[in-house]
Design a protein around this motif. Structure first.
Motif, PDB file in Angstrom:
ATOM      1  N   ALA A  42       0.837  -1.210   0.000  1.00 25.73           N
ATOM      2  CA  ALA A  42       0.000   0.000   0.000  1.00 25.73           C
ATOM      3  C   ALA A  42       0.870   1.258   0.000  1.00 25.73           C
ATOM      4  O   ALA A  42       0.572   2.244  -0.685  1.00 25.73           O
ATOM      5  CB  ALA A  42      -0.930  -0.007   1.209  1.00 25.73           C
ATOM      6  N   MET A  45       2.577   2.249  -3.404  1.00 28.70           N
ATOM      7  CA  MET A  45       1.752   3.001  -4.372  1.00 28.70           C
ATOM      8  C   MET A  45       1.998   4.497  -4.216  1.00 28.70           C
ATOM      9  O   MET A  45       2.085   5.233  -5.190  1.00 28.70           O
ATOM     10  CB  MET A  45       0.274   2.682  -4.162  1.00 28.70           C
ATOM     11  N   ALA A  46       2.103   4.954  -2.957  1.00 26.14           N
ATOM     12  CA  ALA A  46       2.329   6.382  -2.708  1.00 26.14           C
ATOM     13  C   ALA A  46       3.759   6.783  -3.045  1.00 26.14           C
ATOM     14  O   ALA A  46       3.995   7.819  -3.675  1.00 26.14           O
ATOM     15  CB  ALA A  46       2.029   6.689  -1.246  1.00 26.14           C
ATOM     16  N   SER A 182      -2.492  -4.834  -3.515  1.00 20.76           N
ATOM     17  CA  SER A 182      -3.120  -4.060  -2.429  1.00 20.76           C
ATOM     18  C   SER A 182      -4.632  -4.265  -2.398  1.00 20.76           C
ATOM     19  O   SER A 182      -5.225  -4.350  -1.320  1.00 20.76           O
ATOM     20  CB  SER A 182      -2.828  -2.573  -2.616  1.00 20.76           C
ATOM     21  N   VAL A 183      -5.240  -4.330  -3.592  1.00 22.17           N
ATOM     22  CA  VAL A 183      -6.698  -4.545  -3.664  1.00 22.17           C
ATOM     23  C   VAL A 183      -7.049  -5.850  -2.963  1.00 22.17           C
ATOM     24  O   VAL A 183      -7.965  -5.907  -2.136  1.00 22.17           O
ATOM     25  CB  VAL A 183      -7.183  -4.578  -5.143  1.00 22.17           C
ATOM     26  N   LEU A 186      -6.625  -5.667   0.761  1.00 21.71           N
ATOM     27  CA  LEU A 186      -7.674  -4.836   1.349  1.00 21.71           C
ATOM     28  C   LEU A 186      -8.994  -5.612   1.451  1.00 21.71           C
ATOM     29  O   LEU A 186      -9.659  -5.593   2.487  1.00 21.71           O
ATOM     30  CB  LEU A 186      -7.866  -3.570   0.494  1.00 21.71           C
ATOM     31  N   LEU A 191      -4.942  -5.984   5.335  1.00 14.57           N
ATOM     32  CA  LEU A 191      -4.309  -4.669   5.448  1.00 14.57           C
ATOM     33  C   LEU A 191      -4.775  -3.992   6.731  1.00 14.57           C
ATOM     34  O   LEU A 191      -5.906  -3.510   6.820  1.00 14.57           O
ATOM     35  CB  LEU A 191      -4.673  -3.825   4.215  1.00 14.57           C
ATOM     36  N   LEU A 193      -4.833  -1.072   9.245  1.00 17.69           N
ATOM     37  CA  LEU A 193      -4.636   0.348   8.972  1.00 17.69           C
ATOM     38  C   LEU A 193      -4.173   1.159  10.180  1.00 17.69           C
ATOM     39  O   LEU A 193      -3.954   2.357  10.062  1.00 17.69           O
ATOM     40  CB  LEU A 193      -5.931   0.943   8.408  1.00 17.69           C
ATOM     41  N   ASP A 194      -3.975   0.498  11.327  1.00 13.35           N
ATOM     42  CA  ASP A 194      -3.591   1.275  12.523  1.00 13.35           C
ATOM     43  C   ASP A 194      -2.283   2.051  12.330  1.00 13.35           C
ATOM     44  O   ASP A 194      -2.149   3.177  12.761  1.00 13.35           O
ATOM     45  CB  ASP A 194      -3.463   0.399  13.782  1.00 13.35           C
ATOM     46  N   ALA A 196      -0.936   2.557   9.230  1.00  4.82           N
ATOM     47  CA  ALA A 196      -0.810   2.922   7.811  1.00  4.82           C
ATOM     48  C   ALA A 196      -0.394   4.380   7.615  1.00  4.82           C
ATOM     49  O   ALA A 196       0.477   4.671   6.794  1.00  4.82           O
ATOM     50  CB  ALA A 196      -2.112   2.635   7.078  1.00  4.82           C
ATOM     51  N   GLY A 197      -1.022   5.292   8.386  1.00  5.68           N
ATOM     52  CA  GLY A 197      -0.750   6.723   8.213  1.00  5.68           C
ATOM     53  C   GLY A 197       0.725   7.081   8.324  1.00  5.68           C
ATOM     54  O   GLY A 197       1.332   7.556   7.357  1.00  5.68           O
ATOM     55  N   PRO A 198       1.348   6.819   9.493  1.00 10.08           N
ATOM     56  CA  PRO A 198       2.761   7.163   9.642  1.00 10.08           C
ATOM     57  C   PRO A 198       3.677   6.452   8.634  1.00 10.08           C
ATOM     58  O   PRO A 198       4.620   7.048   8.133  1.00 10.08           O
ATOM     59  CB  PRO A 198       3.093   6.709  11.066  1.00 10.08           C
ATOM     60  N   ILE A 200       2.932   5.277   5.532  1.00  7.38           N
ATOM     61  CA  ILE A 200       2.792   5.816   4.170  1.00  7.38           C
ATOM     62  C   ILE A 200       3.420   7.215   4.075  1.00  7.38           C
ATOM     63  O   ILE A 200       4.157   7.512   3.137  1.00  7.38           O
ATOM     64  CB  ILE A 200       1.308   5.833   3.712  1.00  7.38           C
ATOM     65  N   ILE A 201       3.144   8.052   5.081  1.00 11.85           N
ATOM     66  CA  ILE A 201       3.740   9.405   5.088  1.00 11.85           C
ATOM     67  C   ILE A 201       5.272   9.299   5.110  1.00 11.85           C
ATOM     68  O   ILE A 201       5.971  10.005   4.378  1.00 11.85           O
ATOM     69  CB  ILE A 201       3.256  10.216   6.321  1.00 11.85           C
ATOM     70  N   ILE A 204       6.518   8.346   1.762  1.00  4.56           N
ATOM     71  CA  ILE A 204       6.395   9.465   0.813  1.00  4.56           C
ATOM     72  C   ILE A 204       7.580  10.431   1.010  1.00  4.56           C
ATOM     73  O   ILE A 204       8.237  10.829   0.044  1.00  4.56           O
ATOM     74  CB  ILE A 204       5.050  10.214   1.005  1.00  4.56           C
TER      75      ILE A 204
END
Lengths: 243, 94
Positions: A42, A45-46, A182-183, A186, A191, A193-194, A196-198, A200-201, A204
């Motif tokens: 996931a 992709m970013a 990823s699909v 998901l 996947l 998501l707890d 995921a934010g940090p 993926i950021i 990036i």
């Protein structure tokens, strides 16, 4: 922090960054392997978007190369994941480890002046790219590695592209090919998501720094670092193979 | 070193996608501290946005080839979307 480091490595080398991120998530955070792979896909992709944008600005992405790479590496991966049980994986890993090491040495030893001449106007042809992408897809599925580590050296050594375009085109491709995986993760609920934010950021930010460095680094430096990444992967595969 | 033409349209689309994804993730991280209950919704939305981004990027590439008059590669670009769907289906079924 681990995601940033993975992003820098991935963005610099035109890879997904999973080579660094997955071991980091599993060993440091104790995340189960399939969750780490799902999160890594996931995030890729970013990272692909930010890295390929940097490479594109410098004219280092050839879409005539990217398009067949996306199609045939995905088709190869489908075939690879279906024939995996009929193939002696351990022997294949050892053979591939040797091939990776040989390729790493070839990349380092290739004379840059010859490469510059050869890379003046690379036009590999659709059929040749499709064939190599298909094989790369099969091997990446069987060996459980990302497509980039096979595609970048193949494009560089076989099609006379310069290392920058090989990495830039690979950076675009990996984001597209990671989507299908990823699909599925998901849909299957693998996947988580707890974090995921940090992650993926982080990827990036790392991807941006890595690709920024990658577009400015001297080819010889990139080739040496890429060779080190290949030897690292080869060692890991060899150890898995002899287990 | 060979230089390839970069398409402003693809660059812009990728930039916009990234801004939206980063904004969504930032909200998710902030909510993680304020209202953890809603954190996952935004993370989920960011991942879905990234998944949707793939066909959007490919359509932008197809338009680039159309602009160049390269119909063969334009069609190949659309095939990529079909392959993503096919790959997802095959993996989900198996």
């Amino acid at each position: 922090m681990g995601a940033v480091v993975a992003g820098i490595a991935g963005g610099f080398l035109g890879l997904g960054g999973g080579i660094v991120l997955v071991p980091f998530l599993t060993t440091i955070f104790g995340m189960p392997m399939h969750q780490a792979v799902a999160l890594s896909l996931a995030s890729i992709m970013a990272q692909s978007i930010v890295s390929s944008n940097n490479y594109m600005k410098k004219g280092m992405v050839d879409f005539r190369l990217v398009t067949p790479l996306c199609i045939f590496s995905s088709l190869g991966a489908i075939l690879g994941s279906n024939i995996i049980e009929f193939i002696p994986g351990n022997y294949l890993k050892i053979i591939f480890a040797v091939a990776l090491t040989y390729t790493a040495v070839t990349i380092v030893r290739k004379s840059e002046s010859t490469r510059e001449r050869e890379a003046a106007d690379p036009d590999p042809g659709l059929l040749a790219v499709s064939l190599i992408a298909f094989l790369a897809g099969i091997f990446s599925a069987i060996l459980g590695v990302g497509g980039g580590i096979i595609v970048v050296p193949a494009v560089y050594l076989l099609f006379n592209y310069d290392m920058g375009t090989a990495r830039g085109s690979s950076a675009f491709m990996i984001g597209i090919t990671a989507t299908a995986g990823s699909v599925v993760y998901l849909i299957n609920g693998a996947l988580h998501l707890d974090s995921a934010g940090p992650v993926i950021i982080g990827l990036i930010i790392g991807g941006w720094i890595g690709s920024w460095l990658g577009t400015r680094a001297k080819s010889i430096v990139v080739r040496y670092i890429f060779a080190v990444a290949m030897v690292y992967l080869a060692t890991r595969m060899f150890l898995e193979g002899i287990k | 070193m060979a230089q390839f033409e970069s398409d402003q349209n693809i660059l812009n689309i990728q930039r916009y996608i990234l801004i939206v994804v980063i904004a969504t993730l930032a909200v998710s991280i902030i909510l993680g501290y304020v209202k953890p209950l809603y954190e996952d919704y935004f993370s989920y939305a960011a991942v879905v946005l990234l998944i949707i981004a793939a066909p959007i990027r490919i359509i932008a590439v197809a338009k680039y080839f159309k602009k160049k008059g390269n119909r063969r590669y334009q069609m190949l670009s659309y095939t990529v979307i079909l392959i993503i769907i096919l790959t997802a289906l095959v993996r989900a079924i198996l």
